[in-house]
Design a protein around this motif. Structure first.
Motif, PDB file in Angstrom:
ATOM      1  N   SER A 172      51.408  54.738  58.795  1.00 45.04           N
ATOM      2  CA  SER A 172      50.730  55.546  57.787  1.00 45.04           C
ATOM      3  C   SER A 172      49.277  55.803  58.172  1.00 45.04           C
ATOM      4  N   ALA A 173      48.728  56.840  57.614  1.00 40.62           N
ATOM      5  CA  ALA A 173      47.329  57.195  57.883  1.00 40.62           C
ATOM      6  C   ALA A 173      46.375  56.183  57.262  1.00 40.62           C
ATOM      7  N   ILE A 174      46.760  55.578  56.153  1.00 39.95           N
ATOM      8  CA  ILE A 174      45.910  54.573  55.514  1.00 39.95           C
ATOM      9  C   ILE A 174      45.781  53.349  56.404  1.00 39.95           C
ATOM     10  N   THR A 175      46.893  52.886  56.952  1.00 38.56           N
ATOM     11  CA  THR A 175      46.865  51.734  57.848  1.00 38.56           C
ATOM     12  C   THR A 175      46.049  52.049  59.091  1.00 38.56           C
ATOM     13  N   ARG A 176      46.249  53.221  59.644  1.00 34.81           N
ATOM     14  CA  ARG A 176      45.479  53.627  60.819  1.00 34.81           C
ATOM     15  C   ARG A 176      43.985  53.683  60.524  1.00 34.81           C
ATOM     16  N   GLY A 177      43.631  54.188  59.348  1.00 30.38           N
ATOM     17  CA  GLY A 177      42.223  54.263  58.955  1.00 30.38           C
ATOM     18  C   GLY A 177      41.585  52.892  58.778  1.00 30.38           C
ATOM     19  N   ILE A 178      42.333  51.965  58.179  1.00 24.85           N
ATOM     20  CA  ILE A 178      41.815  50.607  57.998  1.00 24.85           C
ATOM     21  C   ILE A 178      41.613  49.936  59.349  1.00 24.85           C
ATOM     22  N   LEU A 179      42.596  50.049  60.223  1.00 25.63           N
ATOM     23  CA  LEU A 179      42.490  49.402  61.530  1.00 25.63           C
ATOM     24  C   LEU A 179      41.392  50.021  62.392  1.00 25.63           C
ATOM     25  N   GLN A 180      41.177  51.318  62.285  1.00 23.71           N
ATOM     26  CA  GLN A 180      40.135  51.957  63.082  1.00 23.71           C
ATOM     27  C   GLN A 180      38.739  51.581  62.608  1.00 23.71           C
ATOM     28  N   ASN A 181      38.600  51.073  61.387  1.00 21.02           N
ATOM     29  CA  ASN A 181      37.303  50.649  60.892  1.00 21.02           C
ATOM     30  C   ASN A 181      37.005  49.184  61.153  1.00 21.02           C
ATOM     31  N   LEU A 182      37.957  48.436  61.702  1.00 20.17           N
ATOM     32  CA  LEU A 182      37.673  47.061  62.086  1.00 20.17           C
ATOM     33  C   LEU A 182      36.752  47.061  63.298  1.00 20.17           C
ATOM     34  N   PRO A 183      35.877  46.068  63.420  1.00 20.08           N
ATOM     35  CA  PRO A 183      34.916  46.092  64.531  1.00 20.08           C
ATOM     36  C   PRO A 183      35.563  46.011  65.910  1.00 20.08           C
ATOM     37  N   ALA A 184      36.747  45.466  66.018  1.00 23.08           N
ATOM     38  CA  ALA A 184      37.403  45.389  67.321  1.00 23.08           C
ATOM     39  C   ALA A 184      37.843  46.764  67.814  1.00 23.08           C
ATOM     40  N   TYR A 185      38.082  47.700  66.909  1.00 19.12           N
ATOM     41  CA  TYR A 185      38.600  49.018  67.284  1.00 19.12           C
ATOM     42  C   TYR A 185      37.636  50.167  66.988  1.00 19.12           C
ATOM     43  N   ARG A 186      36.517  49.904  66.331  1.00 18.38           N
ATOM     44  CA  ARG A 186      35.593  50.966  65.961  1.00 18.38           C
ATOM     45  C   ARG A 186      34.911  51.543  67.196  1.00 18.38           C
ATOM     46  N   PHE A 187      34.811  52.857  67.237  1.00 20.34           N
ATOM     47  CA  PHE A 187      34.205  53.532  68.378  1.00 20.34           C
ATOM     48  C   PHE A 187      32.686  53.428  68.307  1.00 20.34           C
ATOM     49  N   GLY A 188      32.054  53.322  69.462  1.00 22.01           N
ATOM     50  CA  GLY A 188      30.608  53.363  69.548  1.00 22.01           C
ATOM     51  C   GLY A 188      29.902  52.025  69.445  1.00 22.01           C
ATOM     52  N   LEU A 189      30.616  50.933  69.240  1.00 20.01           N
ATOM     53  CA  LEU A 189      29.984  49.622  69.174  1.00 20.01           C
ATOM     54  C   LEU A 189      29.937  48.985  70.549  1.00 20.01           C
ATOM     55  N   THR A 190      28.836  48.338  70.859  1.00 21.58           N
ATOM     56  CA  THR A 190      28.754  47.585  72.110  1.00 21.58           C
ATOM     57  C   THR A 190      29.497  46.264  71.923  1.00 21.58           C
ATOM     58  N   PRO A 191      29.891  45.613  73.002  1.00 24.87           N
ATOM     59  CA  PRO A 191      30.583  44.322  72.862  1.00 24.87           C
ATOM     60  C   PRO A 191      29.758  43.275  72.117  1.00 24.87           C
ATOM     61  N   LEU A 192      28.434  43.311  72.291  1.00 23.35           N
ATOM     62  CA  LEU A 192      27.578  42.363  71.579  1.00 23.35           C
ATOM     63  C   LEU A 192      27.645  42.592  70.069  1.00 23.35           C
ATOM     64  N   LEU A 193      27.595  43.843  69.645  1.00 23.16           N
ATOM     65  CA  LEU A 193      27.670  44.139  68.211  1.00 23.16           C
ATOM     66  C   LEU A 193      29.056  43.848  67.645  1.00 23.16           C
ATOM     67  N   ARG A 194      30.102  44.075  68.438  1.00 27.65           N
ATOM     68  CA  ARG A 194      31.454  43.720  67.989  1.00 27.65           C
ATOM     69  C   ARG A 194      31.549  42.228  67.717  1.00 27.65           C
ATOM     70  N   GLY A 195      31.079  41.434  68.680  1.00 27.45           N
ATOM     71  CA  GLY A 195      31.119  39.988  68.512  1.00 27.45           C
ATOM     72  C   GLY A 195      30.253  39.514  67.367  1.00 27.45           C
ATOM     73  N   LEU A 196      29.089  40.124  67.209  1.00 27.43           N
ATOM     74  CA  LEU A 196      28.188  39.745  66.131  1.00 27.43           C
ATOM     75  C   LEU A 196      28.828  40.006  64.775  1.00 27.43           C
ATOM     76  N   GLU A 197      29.438  41.160  64.607  1.00 29.34           N
ATOM     77  CA  GLU A 197      30.055  41.489  63.323  1.00 29.34           C
ATOM     78  C   GLU A 197      31.255  40.602  63.028  1.00 29.34           C
ATOM     79  N   ILE A 198      32.073  40.352  64.025  1.00 22.86           N
ATOM     80  CA  ILE A 198      33.231  39.474  63.826  1.00 22.86           C
ATOM     81  C   ILE A 198      32.769  38.052  63.542  1.00 22.86           C
ATOM     82  N   GLY A 199      31.748  37.596  64.268  1.00 21.70           N
ATOM     83  CA  GLY A 199      31.208  36.261  64.035  1.00 21.70           C
ATOM     84  C   GLY A 199      30.593  36.114  62.654  1.00 21.70           C
TER      85      GLY A 199
END
Length: 152
Positions: free
Chosen positions: A24-51
């Motif tokens: 579904s588009a809702i599931t895809r939208g939720i997953l694309q907004n997680l920091p592991a899959y969001r576009f434009g984040l550097t690895p440091l910012l991904r880790g910081l947000e998840i941490g």
């Protein structure tokens, strides 16, 4: 029910089933907004947000369910347990990075936003550690400033 579940992209050799939930588009939208899959984040910012998220919510179970929950140092013991678990998780990320990418850092040209290189994984791991310890400290400060109410 069989009409709703079919092979992903009508290819039975993919090994994934497309259901109304997974496709579904809702599931895809939720997953694309997680920091592991969001576009434009550097690895440091991904880790910081998840941490930040993990350090904050790991504090609660140790404080409320730990063996020292009813003592005067229950909050401090929960905080130290949280930091200990964060160190263990960071060591797990280190071991995974060594096993996956090897011990020598090879410079890739497109290691800016993905986690598929040793350098990017090290940045992710460092961001995770700093974010998790910082948010656990923030939770400790917040919980220590709340007065405890006792019922007599």
């Amino acid at each position: 029910m069989a009409n709703f579940i079919k092979p992903y992209n009508d290819d039975p050799f993919v090994g994934h089933l497309a259901t109304p939930i997974t496709s579904s588009a809702i599931t895809r939208g939720i997953l694309q907004n997680l920091p592991a899959y969001r576009f434009g984040l550097t690895p440091l910012l991904r880790g910081l947000e998840i941490g930040l998220a993990h350090g904050y919510f790991l504090m609660g179970p140790f404080v409320k369910l730990g063996p020292l929950r009813d003592s005067d140092i229950g909050l401090l013991a929960g905080f130290m347990s949280t930091i200990g678990l964060i160190v263990i998780l960071t060591l797990g990320l280190t071991i995974y990075g060594i096993a996956t990418f090897g011990q020598t850092a090879v410079e890739e040209s497109n290691s800016g936003t993905n986690l598929q290189s040793r350098k990017a994984w090290d940045q992710f791991k460092g961001g995770f550690f700093v974010g998790a310890c910082g948010s656990a400290g923030f939770a400790f400060i917040c919980l220590s400033s709340i007065p405890t109410f006792t019922i007599n």
